[in-house]
Enzyme design. Structure first.
Site, PDB file in Angstrom:
ATOM      1  CB  SER A 138       0.358 -11.085   0.304  1.00 16.26           C
ATOM      2  OG  SER A 138      -0.778 -10.614   0.896  1.00 16.26           O
ATOM      3  CE1 TYR A 162      -0.590  -6.365   6.266  1.00 13.84           C
ATOM      4  CE2 TYR A 162      -1.557  -7.597   4.537  1.00 13.84           C
ATOM      5  CZ  TYR A 162      -0.791  -6.387   4.965  1.00 13.84           C
ATOM      6  OH  TYR A 162      -0.385  -5.477   4.139  1.00 13.84           O
ATOM      7  CB  THR A 188       2.906  -6.423   6.960  1.00  3.46           C
ATOM      8  OG1 THR A 188       3.639  -7.153   6.002  1.00  3.46           O
ATOM      9  CG2 THR A 188       2.746  -5.185   6.536  1.00  3.46           C
ATOM     10  CE  LYS A 270       6.361  -5.759   2.934  1.00  3.75           C
ATOM     11  NZ  LYS A 270       5.350  -5.045   2.506  1.00  3.75           N
ATOM     12  CG  HIS A 294       2.534  -1.376   2.488  1.00  2.17           C
ATOM     13  ND1 HIS A 294       2.093  -2.138   3.430  1.00  2.17           N
ATOM     14  CD2 HIS A 294       1.474  -1.869   1.600  1.00  2.17           C
ATOM     15  CE1 HIS A 294       1.346  -3.127   3.277  1.00  2.17           C
ATOM     16  NE2 HIS A 294       0.872  -2.851   2.136  1.00  2.17           N
TER      17      HIS A 294
HETATM   18  C1  FNR Z   1       1.443  -4.416  -1.575  1.00  2.00           C
HETATM   19  N1  FNR Z   1       2.219  -4.348  -0.425  1.00  2.00           N
HETATM   20  C2  FNR Z   1       1.899  -5.551   0.371  1.00  2.00           C
HETATM   21  N2  FNR Z   1       2.563  -5.755   1.789  1.00  2.00           N
HETATM   22  C3  FNR Z   1       2.436  -6.625   2.524  1.00  2.00           C
HETATM   23  O1  FNR Z   1       2.874  -6.776   3.422  1.00  2.00           O
HETATM   24  N3  FNR Z   1       1.354  -7.331   2.120  1.00  2.00           N
HETATM   25  C4  FNR Z   1       0.515  -7.144   1.249  1.00  2.00           C
HETATM   26  O2  FNR Z   1      -0.666  -8.068   0.995  1.00  2.00           O
HETATM   27  C5  FNR Z   1       0.664  -6.520   0.264  1.00  2.00           C
HETATM   28  N4  FNR Z   1      -0.009  -6.119  -0.790  1.00  2.00           N
HETATM   29  C6  FNR Z   1       0.603  -5.040  -1.937  1.00  2.00           C
HETATM   30  C7  FNR Z   1      -0.519  -5.008  -2.963  1.00  2.00           C
HETATM   31  C8  FNR Z   1      -0.090  -4.310  -3.969  1.00  2.00           C
HETATM   32  C9  FNR Z   1      -0.761  -4.079  -5.187  1.00  2.00           C
HETATM   33  C10 FNR Z   1       1.188  -3.539  -3.922  1.00  2.00           C
HETATM   34  C11 FNR Z   1       1.722  -2.586  -4.901  1.00  2.00           C
HETATM   35  C12 FNR Z   1       1.881  -3.671  -2.815  1.00  2.00           C
HETATM   36  C13 FNR Z   1       3.751  -3.834  -0.408  1.00  2.00           C
HETATM   37  C14 FNR Z   1       4.737  -4.712  -0.889  1.00  2.00           C
HETATM   38  O3  FNR Z   1       5.202  -5.708  -0.358  1.00  2.00           O
HETATM   39  C15 FNR Z   1       6.131  -3.718  -1.123  1.00  2.00           C
HETATM   40  O4  FNR Z   1       6.220  -3.110   0.128  1.00  2.00           O
HETATM   41  C16 FNR Z   1       5.853  -2.662  -2.042  1.00  2.00           C
HETATM   42  O5  FNR Z   1       5.172  -3.318  -3.509  1.00  2.00           O
HETATM   43  C17 FNR Z   1       7.258  -2.045  -2.419  1.00  2.00           C
HETATM   44  O6  FNR Z   1       7.054  -1.040  -3.453  1.00  2.00           O
HETATM   45  P1  FNR Z   1       7.221  -0.881  -5.037  1.00  2.00           P
HETATM   46  O7  FNR Z   1       8.495  -1.221  -5.276  1.00  2.00           O
HETATM   47  O8  FNR Z   1       6.331  -2.198  -5.447  1.00  2.00           O
HETATM   48  O9  FNR Z   1       6.828   0.524  -5.464  1.00  2.00           O
END
Ligand code: FNR
Length: 400
Positions: A138, A162, A188, A270, A294
């Site tokens: 990330s 980002y 994203t 994404k 997400h």
């Molecule tokens: C994320 N996700 C996320 N996505 C992204 O593109 N950049 C980011 O910094 C983050 N940060 C982030 C933090 C936390 C705590 C979570 C739970 C999720 C989204 C991540 O990439 C992904 O889409 C999700 O985690 C998928 O859902 P599940 O399977 O974890 O429920």
């Protein structure tokens, strides 16, 4: 599991070796696994290790959390196993955007991993290197992208982007990622603004305000140039500057041209949930789309990712790489997503809880369990090559 073991089992009976070992230890050494087997047990034990801040940040989703919950329901799709197909030698490897991946599973970008373990992203990266599972870092990491790249060695690595409203910082991130050896850029697009998250709002907690998760910004030459004093001397002003350039709700598809011009690396978009957006992403020069909600953290009440996947795969999947995340807790769910058109899938919260539970070792355990489940599901479904998992392997329950 050591790299040697991983190499030994890769491709041949990965899952069978794993469960045989567990049963042998149970029967002959009176030893049961000290790492939780099910996701719910893992989460429960991880919660015991996690601060209130980590729980508020990682657990749950936006608003009513109906999308967060629904993401995890893959039951509409039923696997139709086929028998006597000679599945002794199973191949889990696949090619994604021209790179060979040992497994159809990657680690999704998840910000601020320092909230989960002191070693944060470095621990996760080391686990990925050990298990040969590709890692997506990330933008919002506590460790810098260069340090994480070093921990990953030659394991496939992508950088999630980002893009900052400050174009110099935006450009600098892309340059740094390329120089550090990342293989692709994940843009994203589902976070033009913050989502409404009760769990964080109730606590009035936002990790970035205390300087967590912004290691890439504080180390960035263009970001540092934009400050009157360096972050080490005036962290508050640096955090304010970060908040002022993070996220840009004015972006449109046309702005993707900027990223396309700045980098030769493959680009993944994404956060796509509509087939027209998937087509638009491809027109704008994307090499792949990632179907994702997400993790249910953005739009309260949006379609679940697994509901959106088949239509998107149909719209662009023949020509374009399709990735999937959101809701995967077990290998059988990964299998269903692969059957519905994903070329590879990404694991989120399970690895986060493994990290909170026991650092690098915990992430390795989660990966080993999930990969074992994928391998066993393939064998039991009568498929010996990941690339042969297709729509014929599942049926919509409505058609049964
Ligand atoms: C994320 N996700 C996320 N996505 C992204 O593109 N950049 C980011 O910094 C983050 N940060 C982030 C933090 C936390 C705590 C979570 C739970 C999720 C989204 C991540 O990439 C992904 O889409 C999700 O985690 C998928 O859902 P599940 O399977 O974890 O429920």
């Amino acid at each position: 599991m050591s790299k040697q073991d991983s190499a030994d089992v890769h491709g041949e009976q990965f899952g069978v070796k794993h469960i045989r070992r567990v049963y042998r230890e149970g029967m002959f050494e009176d030893k049961t696994p000290d790492f939780p087997v099910s996701f719910s047990d893992l989460r429960e034990e991880a919660f015991e290790e996690m601060s209130w801040k980590a729980k508020a940040y990682v657990h749950g989703g936006a608003g009513t959390e109906e999308t967060f919950e629904r993401n995890k329901d893959f039951s509409r799709w039923r696997i139709i196993p086929r028998m006597l197909r000679g599945v002794a030698d199973r191949d889990l490897s696949t090619t994604v955007l021209g790179n060979e991946h040992s497994y159809p599973l990657m680690i999704t970008p998840l910000g601020v991993q320092s909230l989960l373990h002191d070693d944060g992203e470095i621990a996760t990266a080391r686990a990925c290197a050990e298990m040969d599972v590709p890692f997506v870092l990330s933008s919002l990491s506590s460790a810098t992208m260069e340090d994480v790249a070093e921990a990953l060695g030659d394991t496939p690595k992508w950088f999630q982007y980002y893009w900052a409203s400050d174009r110099d910082v935006a450009t600098s991130f892309l340059d740094r990622a390329e120089t550090a050896g990342y293989d692709a850029i994940v843009v994203t697009v589902d976070a033009p603004t913050l989502g409404w998250r009760d769990r964080l709002l109730e606590k009035g907690y936002y990790p970035f305000l205390e300087g967590e998760g912004i290691g890439n910004y504080f180390s960035d030459p263009a970001f540092r140039d934009s400050l009157a004093r360096p972050p080490e001397e005036d962290p508050e002003a640096a955090v304010d500057r970060f908040l002022s350039i993070f996220g840009d709700a004015s972006l449109t598809w046309d702005d993707l041209a900027f990223v396309r011009e700045q980098t030769d690396l493959p680009i993944i978009i994404k956060g796509v949930l509509h087939p027209d957006d998937a087509r638009r992403a491809v027109e704008a020069g994307a090499d792949a789309v990632q179907v994702s909600t997400h993790g249910g953290r953005q739009v309260d009440g949006s379609i679940a990712a697994i509901e959106a996947l088949p239509e998107i795969a149909e719209a662009v999947g023949d020509e374009t790489t399709v990735l999937f995340d959101s809701g995967i807790r077990r290998g059988a769910q990964a299998f269903k997503a692969l059957a519905l058109g994903a070329d590879t899938v990404l694991l989120g919260r399970p690895f986060a809880y493994g990290l909170a539970h026991s650092g690098q070792e915990g992430v390795e355990q989660v990966l080993e369990n999930t990969l074992s489940q994928i391998d066993l599901t393939m064998g039991l479904a009568g498929i010996d090559d990941v690339d042969d998992i297709d729509r014929s392997a599942v049926r919509d329950e409505a058609s049964l």
